[in-house]
Scaffold this motif. Structure first.
Motif, short mmCIF file in Angstrom:
data_model
loop_
_atom_site.label_atom_id
_atom_site.label_comp_id
_atom_site.label_asym_id
_atom_site.label_seq_id
_atom_site.Cartn_x
_atom_site.Cartn_y
_atom_site.Cartn_z
N VAL A 244 0.83 -1.20 0.00
CA VAL A 244 0.00 0.00 0.00
C VAL A 244 0.87 1.26 0.00
CG1 VAL A 244 -1.69 1.32 1.35
CG2 VAL A 244 -2.02 -1.14 0.99
N SER A 245 1.93 1.25 0.80
CA SER A 245 2.82 2.41 0.84
C SER A 245 3.49 2.63 -0.51
CB SER A 245 3.90 2.24 1.90
OG SER A 245 3.31 1.88 3.12
N LEU A 246 3.86 1.51 -1.12
CA LEU A 246 4.49 1.60 -2.44
C LEU A 246 3.50 2.21 -3.44
CD1 LEU A 246 6.93 0.91 -4.28
CD2 LEU A 246 5.87 -1.32 -4.68
N ALA A 247 2.27 1.71 -3.39
CA ALA A 247 1.25 2.23 -4.31
C ALA A 247 1.05 3.73 -4.09
CB ALA A 247 -0.07 1.47 -4.10
N LEU A 248 1.05 4.14 -2.80
CA LEU A 248 0.87 5.57 -2.50
C LEU A 248 2.04 6.39 -3.03
CD1 LEU A 248 -0.53 5.45 1.16
CD2 LEU A 248 -1.69 6.37 -0.88
N ALA A 249 3.25 5.86 -2.85
CA ALA A 249 4.44 6.59 -3.31
C ALA A 249 4.40 6.73 -4.83
CB ALA A 249 5.70 5.85 -2.87
N VAL A 250 3.98 5.67 -5.50
CA VAL A 250 3.90 5.69 -6.95
C VAL A 250 2.86 6.73 -7.40
CG1 VAL A 250 3.10 4.35 -8.95
CG2 VAL A 250 4.73 3.35 -7.33
N ARG A 251 1.69 6.76 -6.73
CA ARG A 251 0.65 7.73 -7.10
C ARG A 251 1.17 9.16 -6.93
NH1 ARG A 251 -0.40 3.74 -7.96
NH2 ARG A 251 -2.25 2.42 -7.90
N GLU A 252 1.86 9.36 -5.81
CA GLU A 252 2.31 10.73 -5.50
C GLU A 252 3.32 11.20 -6.55
OE1 GLU A 252 4.74 13.83 -3.70
OE2 GLU A 252 5.46 11.78 -3.93
N LEU A 253 4.26 10.32 -6.89
CA LEU A 253 5.28 10.70 -7.88
C LEU A 253 4.67 10.88 -9.28
CD1 LEU A 253 8.17 8.39 -6.69
CD2 LEU A 253 8.28 10.89 -6.85
N ALA A 254 3.75 9.98 -9.62
CA ALA A 254 3.13 10.08 -10.95
C ALA A 254 2.34 11.38 -11.06
CB ALA A 254 2.22 8.87 -11.18
N GLY A 255 1.67 11.75 -9.96
CA GLY A 255 0.91 13.00 -9.96
C GLY A 255 1.82 14.19 -10.19
N ARG A 256 2.95 14.19 -9.50
CA ARG A 256 3.87 15.32 -9.65
C ARG A 256 4.52 15.32 -11.04
NH1 ARG A 256 8.13 16.34 -6.15
NH2 ARG A 256 8.14 14.35 -5.03
N ALA A 257 4.69 14.12 -11.59
CA ALA A 257 5.24 14.06 -12.95
C ALA A 257 4.28 14.74 -13.92
CB ALA A 257 5.46 12.60 -13.36
N ARG A 258 2.98 14.50 -13.71
CA ARG A 258 2.00 15.11 -14.61
C ARG A 258 1.91 16.62 -14.39
NH1 ARG A 258 -0.24 9.81 -14.91
NH2 ARG A 258 -0.91 9.80 -12.74
N ASP A 259 2.13 17.08 -13.16
CA ASP A 259 2.15 18.53 -12.89
C ASP A 259 3.42 19.18 -13.40
OD1 ASP A 259 -0.08 18.02 -11.52
OD2 ASP A 259 0.78 18.26 -9.51
N GLY A 260 4.42 18.38 -13.72
CA GLY A 260 5.72 18.95 -14.10
C GLY A 260 6.45 19.48 -12.88
N SER A 261 6.12 18.97 -11.69
CA SER A 261 6.74 19.54 -10.49
C SER A 261 7.74 18.59 -9.84
CB SER A 261 5.66 19.95 -9.49
OG SER A 261 4.96 18.81 -9.05
N LEU A 262 8.24 17.64 -10.61
CA LEU A 262 9.26 16.74 -10.05
C LEU A 262 10.57 17.49 -9.90
CD1 LEU A 262 8.75 13.43 -12.07
CD2 LEU A 262 8.08 13.88 -9.71
N GLU A 263 11.27 17.21 -8.82
CA GLU A 263 12.62 17.75 -8.65
C GLU A 263 13.60 16.75 -9.26
OE1 GLU A 263 13.13 20.68 -7.02
OE2 GLU A 263 11.00 20.91 -6.57
#
Lengths: 513, 327
Positions: free
Chosen positions: A403-422
């Motif tokens: 579940v934590s992995l799934a959450l981490a993946v969602r969070e990163l994918a969301g930021r990738a779509r926002d263009g806000s990845l560091e």
């Protein structure tokens, strides 16, 4: 004292940056820490904050333009400070940097085309000036040099064609008109440009006959001149283009007999219809080629994947596994919790983490003199964005349950779509998973994403006939393919890893431990 | 048809209009007792008297203004400019009053006036007295500009200009006053303003000219015909408004255009024609519209240099060949 702001390095792999948007207009005040501009790097769009206080005196790089690191992008200073000379100097520098910085073939072609156009405009202006100078001094030589009639007319005609043929002219026309009205220096370029539509309207009002003639002949449907493989526009008169279009003649296949190879109507008139076949084919609306600006992200993808595919000797290991239990587990898991909707890919990623812990030789990368076996599983996963591909990395994935992995993946994918990845969010993967199952893809191979030595390409879980105890029954299968860098991972090592991974997939309860 | 000189044809036009309408009168320098600097007004003073043929002092701005005022209150003046070089002094009246009065009075006043006289280079008159002023006037909305090429057209167009309710700039050519041409005998020979005339039909290239420049065009067309290039010749007759319909009909046929004028190139008549033709007829063009003009410099006095400065048939031929891709 003016401060020159340069294109900053915002990520380790960044070599050049694109101004996405300016946040401060020329003349606007900015204080230290305030957003100056959005800068598109090779991976993400970032806000660039000012280090200084002051007034933005000049923007040297337009929105959408790309310059190498260290190129001046704007000038800060005190209100009213005269930086005219400095700005001119810096603009030249920016132009030089742009010309030198663009390595792509297309960029090169663009530069060439622009230079060509400028030269021609310049020549036209020069001729005018020459004539004026001659007039002032009454110089006979000028009179001799230009017959004023035919010879001059011809040169001029050529220049006018160039200007007339260039697509941006129409767009610029209103601007030109404004400049001319203001009595600015733009008038020299004025005569060869088309006046804006407003003038046509006024004329129409005073002269209905002219308006009728004009609208009758309006050139709405003329197809653009084609370009050859190198992007060089075919030179053809408007009439030749129309006749060619009417008869389905491909202008690329016609040799021009006019000045500088211009195709004129005589060159196309004699040709049989559908020269180089076009007619006879069902009439499909012609769609012109379009060129798409190569974004920073796309440039990086191109550079890094070519690098990977050319330097890492790839080999591929494919396995097909039973996936009924994996699918069942996912369903149960999603009934048991509502923190996150766990996907099959989350489970496969979790399985990969566990398999990698058992095969540290696969969780590794090539570093020329040594092979690095990564201590943690820094699990990259591919996210498709409209503008390209990005692979965010879940750090120390072995510490996360499903579940934590799934959450981490969602969070990163969301930021990738926002263009806000560091930068650290998408660099340094030790292993990567790419899944095209959602497109119904059964099997594919992926290019290794350095510094990792392996990438897992996962296909769809599909309904398929399976043999169980000598009996054929309906089941679920999935195929995955491991791409390995043979410098790091040998065939047997890759196969052993896949065997372990397959065991986790087929007996997935262990994923929950 | 009668054969008349240009000056006789113009004289007839004024005579007939003065006889027809008593509001018409002629005013200018030496138009009366001297019978006109170029004898265009010969005999009119004797026939119509000093009330209708008025000699003025050498004050172009003043008598242009007097004429405009007279036209505003119902008369129909013909103002003779001894040459249009002198008319430069009257531009304030013409541009600011004649051209704008109808608009600025909300239509209360119209200005039915004709400014006429010789325009363009004549023969060895040097820089200040050789100006082709047509594009200056054409630039002003509110004015009509006419420039005939033959005696017959001169008569028909001048009569139309005098009858027109708007200010008309009527540009003659000093070196054409002696030209003899056929003038229709019709009792009332009036040609419509704003209509061009196809002088010669052809299919290969359109040559557009007017006034004295048309001579070079016609000569060029004849020479080109011997060379297998069938040129169509258009005499614009009226420069503003332009008869784009006639031009368009021709360009759709020939796909090539050469414009010819005796004025300077920058912002000239050819520049306007080239703009309009490429804008309205872009896909009919097989070659860039090309213009033949006077050199972009003040007119020299020396005879040979003046000739070198002005466009001639040879220049037109070269331009026509160039747009026909026959160099």
């Amino acid at each position: 004292m003016a401060t020159i702001v340069e294109m900053p390095r915002l990520s380790d792999t960044m070599r050049e940056g694109t101004i996405g948007a300016w946040h401060v207009e020329v003349g606007g005040k900015v204080s230290s820490g305030e957003a100056l501009a959005d800068i598109e790097t090779d991976k993400a769009s970032m806000t660039f904050e000012s280090f200084d206080d002051g007034v933005l005196l000049a923007q040297l790089v337009a929105e959408g333009d790309t310059v190498p690191l260290g190129t001046p992008i704007c000038v800060l200073g005190e209100e009213g400070e005269d930086v005219g000379e400095l700005v001119e100097e810096l603009k030249a520098k920016v132009e030089a940097a742009k010309a030198g910085g663009d390595t792509g073939a297309e960029a090169g072609a663009e530069t060439e085309a622009e230079t060509g156009a400028e030269t021609e405009t310049g020549a036209g202006a020069g001729a005018e000036t020459g004539a004026e100078a001659g007039a002032e001094t009454g110089a006979e030589t000028e009179a001799g040099a230009e017959t004023g009639a035919a010879a001059e007319a011809e040169t001029e005609a050529e220049a006018e064609t160039e200007a007339g043929a260039a697509p941006p002219i129409d767009v610029e026309a209103p601007n030109e008109v404004r400049c001319a009205a203001a009595g600015g220096g733009a008038t020299e370029r004025g005569p060869s440009r088309a006046p804006g539509p407003s003038q046509a309207r006024r004329e129409g009002a005073t002269s209905p006959a002219a308006a009728a003639a004009a609208s009758g002949g309006a050139s709405a449907g003329l197809p653009p001149a084609p370009e050859d493989e190198d992007g060089v526009r075919v030179r053809a008169s408007p009439l030749a283009r129309r006749v060619a279009a009417e008869r389905g003649i491909d202008l690329l296949s016609v040799e021009g007999s006019g000045p500088r190879g211009r195709i004129v109507v005589a060159d196309v008139e004699g040709l049989p219809p559908a020269w180089k076949m076009r007619a006879g084919v069902p009439q499909v609306e012609a769609r012109a080629d379009e060129t798409v600006r190569v974004t920073q992200m796309r440039k990086t993808i191109a550079r890094r994947l070519v690098e990977s595919k050319q330097t890492a000797p790839h080999f591929y290991v494919s396995c097909t596994w039973r996936a009924e239990r994996l699918a069942d587990l996912r369903a149960e898991l999603n009934e048991a919790q509502d923190t996150v909707k766990v996907s099959l890919n989350d489970l496969i990623m979790r399985a990969a983490v566990l398999a990698l812990r058992k095969h540290p030789e696969v969780n590794a990368g090539w570093e020329d003199k040594v092979i690095r076996r990564f201590g943690s599983v820094n699990l990259g996963f591919a996210v498709a964005l409209p503008q390209g591909l990005i692979t965010p990395v879940v750090r120390q994935a072995e510490r996360l349950d499903v579940v934590s992995l799934a959450l981490a993946v969602r969070e990163l994918a969301g930021r990738a779509r926002d263009g806000s990845l560091e930068a650290e969010d998408y660099s340094g993967n030790s292993f990567c998973v790419s899944n095209l199952g959602m497109f119904g893809v059964e099997h594919f191979t992926a290019i290794i994403n350095p510094p990792a030595a392996c990438i897992l390409a996962v296909g769809a879980v599909r309904d398929a006939p399976v043999v169980e105890g000598g009996t054929l029954r309906a089941g679920k299968l999935m195929t995955a393919t491991l791409s390995c860098d043979h410098r790091v991972v040998d065939g047997a090592m890759g196969a052993a890893f896949m065997q372990t991974l397959g065991a986790f997939i087929e007996s997935p309860l262990r994923l929950m431990l | 048809m009668a054969k008349l000189s240009f000056r006789e044809a113009l004289n007839q036009a004024m005579d007939e209009e003065m006889a027809r309408d008593e509001r018409v009168f002629l005013m200018g320098e030496e138009v009366g007792h001297y019978d006109g600097a170029y004898k265009v007004s010969q005999g009119l003073l004797a026939k119509y008297g000093e009330r209708r043929v008025v000699d003025t002092p050498i004050t172009e701005l003043s008598f242009a203004g007097v004429g405009i005022g007279a036209s505003m209150v119902g008369l129909r003046p013909i103002i003779e400019m001894m040459t249009f070089n002198f008319c430069i002094l009257a531009l304030d009246q013409i541009w600011n009053n004649a051209a704008k009065m109808r608009l600025m009075s909300g239509g209360q006043y119209n200005v039915p006036i004709v400014f006429r006289g010789p325009n363009g280079a004549a023969h060895m008159l040097s820089a200040q007295h050789s100006q082709a002023t047509e594009n200056w006037f054409c630039n002003v909305p509110g004015l009509k500009v006419v420039s005939p090429a033959t005696p017959g057209d001169g008569k028909g167009l001048l009569k139309a200009a005098i009858r027109d309710d708007d200010p008309v700039i009527f540009l003659e050519s000093e070196i054409m006053y002696n030209d003899v041409g056929e003038v229709p005998d019709a009792e009332d020979h009036v040609l419509a303003l704003g209509k061009a005339h196809v002088v010669r039909e052809g299919k290969d290239v359109t040559l557009i000219g007017y006034s004295h420049g048309l001579k070079a065009v016609v000569a060029a067309a004849e020479a080109l015909a011997k060379d297998g290039i069938d040129a169509e010749v258009i005499d614009l007759r009226t420069l503003r408004p332009l008869d784009m319909e006639t031009i368009a009909r021709s360009v759709r046929k020939t796909h090539r255009v050469v414009t010819v004028e005796e004025g300077w190139p920058f912002g000239g008549i050819g520049a306007e024609l080239a703009y309009r033709i490429q804008h309205a007829l872009f896909e009919y063009l097989d070659a860039p519209v090309t213009r033949v003009t006077q050199l972009d410099m003040p007119m020299p006095y020396a005879e040979n240099l003046e000739a070198a400065c002005l466009p001639n048939a040879r220049d037109v031929i070269a331009a026509a060949r160039a747009v026909s891709y026959r160099t």
